[in-house]
Design a protein around this motif. Structure first.
Motif, PDB file in Angstrom:
ATOM      1  N   LYS A   1      -5.737 -10.928  -3.924  1.00  0.00           N
ATOM      2  CA  LYS A   1      -5.145 -11.294  -2.630  1.00  0.00           C
ATOM      3  C   LYS A   1      -5.834 -10.577  -1.472  1.00  0.00           C
ATOM      4  O   LYS A   1      -6.228  -9.404  -1.608  1.00  0.00           O
ATOM      5  CB  LYS A   1      -3.660 -10.930  -2.618  1.00  0.00           C
TER       6      LYS A   1
ATOM      7  N   SER B   1       0.867  -1.174   0.000  1.00  0.00           N
ATOM      8  CA  SER B   1       0.000   0.000   0.000  1.00  0.00           C
ATOM      9  C   SER B   1       0.910   1.232   0.000  1.00  0.00           C
ATOM     10  O   SER B   1       2.123   1.113   0.259  1.00  0.00           O
ATOM     11  CB  SER B   1      -0.879  -0.017   1.250  1.00  0.00           C
TER      12      SER B   1
ATOM     13  N   GLY C   1       9.731 -11.327   6.396  1.00  0.00           N
ATOM     14  CA  GLY C   1      10.836 -10.694   7.121  1.00  0.00           C
ATOM     15  C   GLY C   1      12.084 -11.565   7.154  1.00  0.00           C
ATOM     16  O   GLY C   1      13.095 -11.190   7.761  1.00  0.00           O
TER      17      GLY C   1
ATOM     18  N   ARG D   1       9.312  -8.623   0.083  1.00  0.00           N
ATOM     19  CA  ARG D   1      10.655  -8.176   0.460  1.00  0.00           C
ATOM     20  C   ARG D   1      11.755  -9.088  -0.047  1.00  0.00           C
ATOM     21  O   ARG D   1      12.789  -8.622  -0.528  1.00  0.00           O
ATOM     22  CB  ARG D   1      10.735  -8.049   1.995  1.00  0.00           C
TER      23      ARG D   1
ATOM     24  N   SER E   1       7.385 -14.264   2.557  1.00  0.00           N
ATOM     25  CA  SER E   1       8.728 -14.344   3.162  1.00  0.00           C
ATOM     26  C   SER E   1       8.727 -13.808   4.593  1.00  0.00           C
ATOM     27  O   SER E   1       9.571 -14.222   5.402  1.00  0.00           O
ATOM     28  CB  SER E   1       9.773 -13.633   2.293  1.00  0.00           C
TER      29      SER E   1
HETATM   30  C1  5MM Z   1       3.958  -6.545  -0.402  1.00  0.00           C
HETATM   31  O1  5MM Z   1       3.566  -6.408   0.925  1.00  0.00           O
HETATM   32  C2  5MM Z   1       2.208  -6.693   1.291  1.00  0.00           C
HETATM   33  C3  5MM Z   1       1.917  -5.712   2.391  1.00  0.00           C
HETATM   34  O2  5MM Z   1       1.009  -4.839   2.011  1.00  0.00           O
HETATM   35  P1  5MM Z   1       0.487  -3.710   3.065  1.00  0.00           P
HETATM   36  O3  5MM Z   1       1.146  -2.466   2.651  1.00  0.00           O
HETATM   37  O4  5MM Z   1      -0.989  -3.724   2.847  1.00  0.00           O
HETATM   38  O5  5MM Z   1       0.877  -4.149   4.453  1.00  0.00           O
HETATM   39  C4  5MM Z   1       2.091  -8.079   1.966  1.00  0.00           C
HETATM   40  O6  5MM Z   1       0.779  -8.495   2.126  1.00  0.00           O
HETATM   41  C5  5MM Z   1       2.831  -9.104   1.197  1.00  0.00           C
HETATM   42  O7  5MM Z   1       2.135  -9.426   0.018  1.00  0.00           O
HETATM   43  C6  5MM Z   1       3.052 -10.372   1.992  1.00  0.00           C
HETATM   44  O8  5MM Z   1       3.218 -10.136   3.355  1.00  0.00           O
HETATM   45  C7  5MM Z   1       4.307 -11.019   1.463  1.00  0.00           C
HETATM   46  O9  5MM Z   1       5.363 -10.110   1.529  1.00  0.00           O
HETATM   47  P2  5MM Z   1       6.687 -10.532   2.264  1.00  0.00           P
HETATM   48  O10 5MM Z   1       7.538  -9.305   2.236  1.00  0.00           O
HETATM   49  O11 5MM Z   1       6.296 -10.972   3.635  1.00  0.00           O
HETATM   50  O12 5MM Z   1       7.215 -11.670   1.404  1.00  0.00           O
END
Ligand code: 5MM
Length: 335
Positions: A134, A24, A261, A290, A259
């Motif tokens: 998602k 976001s 973190g 990330r 992932s």
């Molecule tokens: C890309 O990050 C998403 C977070 O969005 P918000 O800004 O709404 O918090 C998050 O949902 C992401 O898709 C998942 O957590 C996977 O990302 P990571 O970094 O944990 O692989």
């Protein structure tokens, strides 16, 4: 084979995984400010277009999760972003939740919102080119959490969301994320993740969601980042497989981990071991944010108009994770 099942399988075919680029604006601003870049719509687009037009997209990335702002943006060559993603051989997806808010009745926990008006928004996203979606439920782990209330209410929301998404002919990604933050042990992560996932499927079945037409995006089983309980990558892989075998119905075509973190290499290594030990029929791949973008973002920030270097870094991470999704990765390939 249903249309939804085909889409789900195509996204994860041949070791491909998902690029979670659905931060976001609040989260993306943190990421950009972290590398001293101003968070403007133009800069957010520039970084994302750099990744989406990288050559690694065609072979290693089967789907890209976009944020509402990005799905409406045009590339430097005046094409819509979903068009670029499709031309690269990948499938455009969209985050449709509107974020996690304080849960009434349990103010230390969160409930994900976004159901109001969702049916109409989904129709618009479909027209814009999205073929999957998602929604993320977020849970913290400690002695009393996640509470029954948070487990029940987030599962209910994930199921109502999934039913609406399938009604619009898109594949819902169901993402229950138990956060790594905290002092909890891997055993606690195992038991609470199992409870959360089981409840999600109970609700998905109640809401008549076609399980062959969804993808699950769970966390791996890890100990908390402040925990004294350190476990090996082999144990992470074995516990993760045990948890999923016991809690995910066999109809589900694929699992794409977040992932959460972990470092880039850790996330790749754990995925690789999961696949080396995988004795289930589930495809086990990645849906990383990330762990796919961090190094590329850092490099990009040094000269935001020179895309080549950051694309090379991104291509490498995408390739390493695609190998891991087939259990074919090894550390020496990193150099
Ligand atoms: C890309 O990050 C998403 C977070 O969005 P918000 O800004 O709404 O918090 C998050 O949902 C992401 O898709 C998942 O957590 C996977 O990302 P990571 O970094 O944990 O692989």
């Amino acid at each position: 084979m249903s249309e939804l099942n085909k889409i789900a399988l195509k996204i994860l075919e041949k070791g491909r995984g998902i690029l979670a680029a659905d931060e976001s604006n609040g989260t993306m601003t943190k990421r950009l400010e972290g590398v001293k870049i101003l968070s403007t719509p133009e800069n957010r687009l520039l970084f994302r277009e750099t990744l989406f037009s990288a050559s690694g997209m065609t072979k290693y990335i089967g789907g890209v999760i976009l944020y509402d702002e990005t799905i409406r943006q045009k590339t430097s060559k005046n094409r819509m972003i979903p068009e670029l993603i499709s031309e690269m051989g990948s499938t455009p997806g969209i985050k449709v939740d509107t974020g996690a808010k304080v849960l009434a009745g349990s103010p230390n926990e969160k409930i994900t919102e976004g159901l109001d008006g969702l049916r109409e928004r989904l129709k618009e996203y479909y027209k814009l080119g999205a073929r999957f979606t998602k929604w993320r439920g977020v849970y913290s782990i400690s002695k009393n959490y996640p509470s029954k209330l948070s487990i029940q209410s987030n599962a209910h929301a994930l199921a109502r969301y999934s039913a609406l998404v399938q009604e619009t002919n898109m594949v819902p990604i169901v993402e229950p994320e138990l956060l790594m933050d905290g002092e909890h042990s891997s055993r606690e992560c195992f038991s609470k993740t199992s409870e959360v996932i089981k409840k999600c499927f109970e609700e998905l079945i109640l809401h008549k969601v076609d399980l062959k037409g969804i993808l699950l995006k769970p966390n791996m089983i890890l100990s908390g980042n402040k925990s004294k309980d350190k476990i090996s990558n082999e144990e992470v892989a074995k516990l993760t497989l045990k948890c999923l075998k016991n809690s995910v119905p066999s109809e589900v075509p694929g699992i794409a981990f977040l992932s959460g973190g972990q470092s880039e290499i850790e996330a790749t290594e754990n995925l690789d071991l999961i696949n080396k030990y995988n004795d289930t029929d589930f495809i086990m791949s990645f849906s990383y944010g990330r762990a796919l973008q961090q190094s590329a973002l850092k490099y990009w920030s040094k000269d935001i108009h020179n895309s080549e270097g950051s694309q090379q870094i991104f291509n490498h991470r995408a390739k390493m994770n695609a190998l891991a999704a087939q259990g074919k990765w090894s550390k020496d390939l990193e150099n």
